[in-house]
Write a protein that holds these residues in place. Sequence first.
Motif, mmCIF file in Angstrom:
data_model
loop_
_atom_site.group_PDB
_atom_site.id
_atom_site.type_symbol
_atom_site.label_atom_id
_atom_site.label_comp_id
_atom_site.label_asym_id
_atom_site.label_seq_id
_atom_site.Cartn_x
_atom_site.Cartn_y
_atom_site.Cartn_z
ATOM 1 N N ASP A 116 0.835 -1.204 0.000
ATOM 2 C CA ASP A 116 0.000 0.000 0.000
ATOM 3 C C ASP A 116 0.869 1.252 0.000
ATOM 4 O O ASP A 116 0.423 2.322 -0.410
ATOM 5 N N ALA A 117 2.102 1.105 0.493
ATOM 6 C CA ALA A 117 3.047 2.223 0.540
ATOM 7 C C ALA A 117 4.456 1.646 0.464
ATOM 8 O O ALA A 117 4.686 0.488 0.836
ATOM 9 N N ILE A 118 5.378 2.473 -0.026
ATOM 10 C CA ILE A 118 6.771 2.038 -0.187
ATOM 11 C C ILE A 118 7.687 3.151 0.301
ATOM 12 O O ILE A 118 7.489 4.326 -0.048
ATOM 13 N N PHE A 119 8.705 2.776 1.073
ATOM 14 C CA PHE A 119 9.760 3.703 1.476
ATOM 15 C C PHE A 119 11.079 3.188 0.922
ATOM 16 O O PHE A 119 11.420 2.023 1.104
ATOM 17 N N ILE A 120 11.806 4.063 0.237
ATOM 18 C CA ILE A 120 13.158 3.741 -0.227
ATOM 19 C C ILE A 120 14.108 4.677 0.501
ATOM 20 O O ILE A 120 14.100 5.881 0.274
ATOM 21 N N CYS A 132 8.651 -0.093 -8.489
ATOM 22 C CA CYS A 132 7.798 0.187 -7.335
ATOM 23 C C CYS A 132 6.489 0.846 -7.747
ATOM 24 O O CYS A 132 5.409 0.469 -7.274
ATOM 25 N N ARG A 133 6.574 1.834 -8.620
ATOM 26 C CA ARG A 133 5.365 2.531 -9.063
ATOM 27 C C ARG A 133 4.379 1.574 -9.711
ATOM 28 O O ARG A 133 3.159 1.715 -9.544
ATOM 29 N N ALA A 134 4.900 0.586 -10.430
ATOM 30 C CA ALA A 134 4.031 -0.377 -11.117
ATOM 31 C C ALA A 134 3.274 -1.279 -10.139
ATOM 32 O O ALA A 134 2.240 -1.858 -10.497
ATOM 33 N N ARG A 135 3.768 -1.397 -8.918
ATOM 34 C CA ARG A 135 3.152 -2.297 -7.938
ATOM 35 C C ARG A 135 2.186 -1.597 -6.981
ATOM 36 O O ARG A 135 1.490 -2.260 -6.215
ATOM 37 N N LEU A 136 2.162 -0.262 -7.002
ATOM 38 C CA LEU A 136 1.294 0.463 -6.078
ATOM 39 C C LEU A 136 -0.137 0.543 -6.604
ATOM 40 O O LEU A 136 -0.355 0.790 -7.783
ATOM 41 N N PRO A 137 -1.123 0.399 -5.714
ATOM 42 C CA PRO A 137 -2.517 0.597 -6.121
ATOM 43 C C PRO A 137 -2.832 2.090 -6.195
ATOM 44 O O PRO A 137 -2.043 2.924 -5.739
ATOM 45 N N ILE A 138 -3.972 2.432 -6.754
ATOM 46 C CA ILE A 138 -4.422 3.824 -6.729
ATOM 47 C C ILE A 138 -4.502 4.266 -5.266
ATOM 48 O O ILE A 138 -5.050 3.555 -4.423
ATOM 49 N N GLY A 139 -3.914 5.400 -4.979
ATOM 50 C CA GLY A 139 -3.848 5.897 -3.607
ATOM 51 C C GLY A 139 -2.589 5.477 -2.875
ATOM 52 O O GLY A 139 -2.318 5.969 -1.780
ATOM 53 N N GLY A 140 -1.808 4.564 -3.473
ATOM 54 C CA GLY A 140 -0.569 4.109 -2.845
ATOM 55 C C GLY A 140 0.464 5.218 -2.782
ATOM 56 O O GLY A 140 0.514 6.081 -3.668
ATOM 57 N N VAL A 143 7.621 7.059 -0.923
ATOM 58 C CA VAL A 143 8.475 8.072 -0.297
ATOM 59 C C VAL A 143 9.915 7.639 -0.488
ATOM 60 O O VAL A 143 10.282 6.513 -0.157
ATOM 61 N N VAL A 144 10.720 8.536 -1.046
ATOM 62 C CA VAL A 144 12.131 8.255 -1.308
ATOM 63 C C VAL A 144 12.973 9.303 -0.594
ATOM 64 O O VAL A 144 12.729 10.502 -0.747
ATOM 65 N N HIS A 145 13.958 8.849 0.176
ATOM 66 C CA HIS A 145 14.904 9.751 0.845
ATOM 67 C C HIS A 145 16.288 9.543 0.262
ATOM 68 O O HIS A 145 16.672 8.418 -0.075
ATOM 69 N N GLY A 146 17.032 10.621 0.178
ATOM 70 C CA GLY A 146 18.408 10.547 -0.288
ATOM 71 C C GLY A 146 19.293 11.517 0.468
ATOM 72 O O GLY A 146 18.852 12.622 0.820
ATOM 73 N N VAL A 147 20.543 11.107 0.724
ATOM 74 C CA VAL A 147 21.501 11.991 1.393
ATOM 75 C C VAL A 147 22.733 12.249 0.530
ATOM 76 O O VAL A 147 23.501 13.147 0.817
ATOM 77 N N THR A 148 22.897 11.473 -0.543
ATOM 78 C CA THR A 148 24.057 11.677 -1.414
ATOM 79 C C THR A 148 23.691 12.614 -2.563
ATOM 80 O O THR A 148 22.517 12.793 -2.899
ATOM 81 N N MET A 149 24.709 13.204 -3.174
ATOM 82 C CA MET A 149 24.459 14.077 -4.328
ATOM 83 C C MET A 149 23.851 13.288 -5.478
ATOM 84 O O MET A 149 22.971 13.788 -6.191
ATOM 85 N N GLU A 150 24.292 12.036 -5.658
ATOM 86 C CA GLU A 150 23.759 11.206 -6.736
ATOM 87 C C GLU A 150 22.274 10.930 -6.531
ATOM 88 O O GLU A 150 21.464 11.032 -7.461
ATOM 89 N N ALA A 151 21.907 10.601 -5.285
ATOM 90 C CA ALA A 151 20.496 10.354 -4.983
ATOM 91 C C ALA A 151 19.679 11.634 -5.152
ATOM 92 O O ALA A 151 18.570 11.616 -5.685
#
Length: 198
Positions: A116-120, A132-140, A143-151
């Motif tokens: 129902d939700a995904i955190f990376i 990940c987007r392909a596996r989420l239902p409508i309303g899913g 959330v993605v967090h990054g600390v590196t410049m590449e991310a």
Amino acid sequence: MTHDPDTTLLGRTPGLDEQHFVHDGLITKHPIRAVALAALRPMPGQLLWDLGTGAGSIAVEWCRTDPSCRALGVERKAERAANARTNAAALTLPGQFKVVDADLTQGLPDGLPDPDAIFIGGGVTETLVTQCRARLPIGGRLVVHGVTMEAEMLIEALHRDLGGDLMRLGVETADSIGRLRGWKPARTVVAWTWQCTQ
């Protein structure tokens, strides 16, 4: 490390201090974790994928919001997966949080139930986000967090191309400077939130 699987000691509100977890220092810090959980919006009975789970702090906090919430953590490093399992046993109800040993650079592991939700929290790639987007239902929620410049560069491109909400989070805590005190900044976190609408 604290033992509180039924939330009677520490309550259900996200943002537990790091002292309550077994970790190797690489853990989503409690103020950032509280913001992540607000974006993930756990609801009773829902399943979270916590990809690159590390100590499992996001998944643990998700599960603690409601006894019917569940989480699957995916982690490639055995020692971190072991820490996540220890934290699951100490801070969630039996069966709420399971950890899968897998390397996400090879793609999502087979057999994961739809979330129902995904955190990376680490190791984000464009391919992983697409899967990940392909596996989420409508309303899913994703959330993605990054600390590196590449991310950060990848997250900014995802926001430009797909929309959603993008923010940079900076936290400073009081610390000693000799016999005086000052502010010690933590690493800035770039956070992208996207919701499936179709």
